[in-house]
Design an enzyme around this catalytic site. Structure first.
Site, PDB file in Angstrom:
ATOM      1  N   SER A 143       4.747  -0.490  -0.861  1.00 23.41           N
ATOM      2  CA  SER A 143       4.659   0.797  -1.304  1.00 23.41           C
ATOM      3  C   SER A 143       3.124   1.151  -1.647  1.00 23.41           C
ATOM      4  CB  SER A 143       5.455   0.780  -2.669  1.00 23.41           C
ATOM      5  OG  SER A 143       5.210   2.146  -3.072  1.00 23.41           O
ATOM      6  N   TYR A 156       7.746  -1.299 -11.212  1.00 20.95           N
ATOM      7  CA  TYR A 156       7.949  -1.162  -9.706  1.00 20.95           C
ATOM      8  C   TYR A 156       6.485  -1.389  -9.220  1.00 20.95           C
ATOM      9  CZ  TYR A 156       8.737   1.049  -5.318  1.00 20.95           C
ATOM     10  OH  TYR A 156       9.079   1.229  -3.852  1.00 20.95           O
TER      11      TYR A 156
END
Length: 258
Positions: A143, A156
């Site tokens: 990401s 995350y």
């Protein structure tokens, strides 16, 4: 034909929806024997059945990547059927919103078990079979949270940072085995997850918030799952034979045009 995957066996986790579904569909269209792994049996089998109906080779395996035993069983089954493994896409993952104070130990454990241990489990099983197959290509889904600091993404970001560094370690450790390993770092991609998030947290304001989130990226929109799939196809193809240990942002300029 460029980016031809004919004869290659590919395992894609989280293939029942979103980015994983787009990757599985594209790889199958490019000739791969696609093995779709997902926790959602209905979604995964629906995708696989649709691909078979279109004349492609696709097999679904129910698998919770957080479970070492389920991952081993899925990889045993696909290797028994296909006799080799050439491509692994570690796409399965979950998100979490919150800073460190708003992240409970249970939240952290859940993210860790899926986003980190899930990748670890699949790397262990996949690499062992790639070594028997003479090599292969791995793509891990990281990401932009691996590359820059994002607000309210403590757990995350932790997990996706780990995916990036696992990618680098695997790339370094398996050069002699002809195994390449790269990761993709997307920004916001319009998937069913996004729609579900907006429905849960912004009922009645979905369109307004969607437009706001889209405009937050310099290019002015969210990415599409098929755009991420196209990058995964390149990285898993022979055209990328000189590429390993790299992290590819696909982010509409979010990490560079600020």
């Amino acid at each position: 034909m460029p980016f031809d995957l004919s004869g290659k066996v590919a395992a894609i986790t989280g293939a029942g929806s979103g980015i994983g579904q787009s990757i599985a569909e594209l790889f199958a269209r490019q000739g791969a024997r696609a093995h779709l792994l997902d926790l959602d049996s209905d979604a995964g089998e629906t995708v696989a059945a649709r691909l078979r109906a279109a004349g492609h080779t696709a097999t679904f395996h129910r698998c919770d990547v957080a479970s070492a035993s389920e991952v081993k069983a899925a990889f045993d089954a696909l290797f028994s059927q296909a006799g080799r493994l050439d491509i692994l896409v570690n796409n399965a993952g979950v998100s979490h919103i919150g800073n460190v104070e708003a992240t409970s130990a249970a939240d952290l454990d859940r993210i860790y078990s899926i986003n980190i241990k899930g990748v670890y489990h699949c790397l262990q099983e996949g690499i062992a079979r790639m070594k028997l197959s003479g090599g292969g290509a791995i793509v891990n889904m990281a990401s932009i949270a691996s590359l820059v600091g994002l607000e309210e993404r403590f757990a995350y970001s932790m997990s996706k940072g780990a995916v990036l560094t696992m990618t680098l370690s695997v790339a370094a450790d398996y050069l002699a085995h002809n195994i390449r390993c790269n990761c993709i770092c997307p920004a916001r991609i319009h998937t069913p997850f996004v729609d579900g998030f907006l429905k849960r947290h912004y009922p009645g304001q979905e369109r307004e918030v969607f437009e706001k989130l889209s405009r937050a990226q310099p290019i002015g929109r969210m990415g599409k799952p098929e755009e991420v799939a196209a990058l995964a196809l390149y990285l898993c193809s022979d055209e990328a034979a000189f590429v390993t240990g790299s992290a590819y942002p696909i982010d509409g300029g979010a990490t560079s045009l600020v």
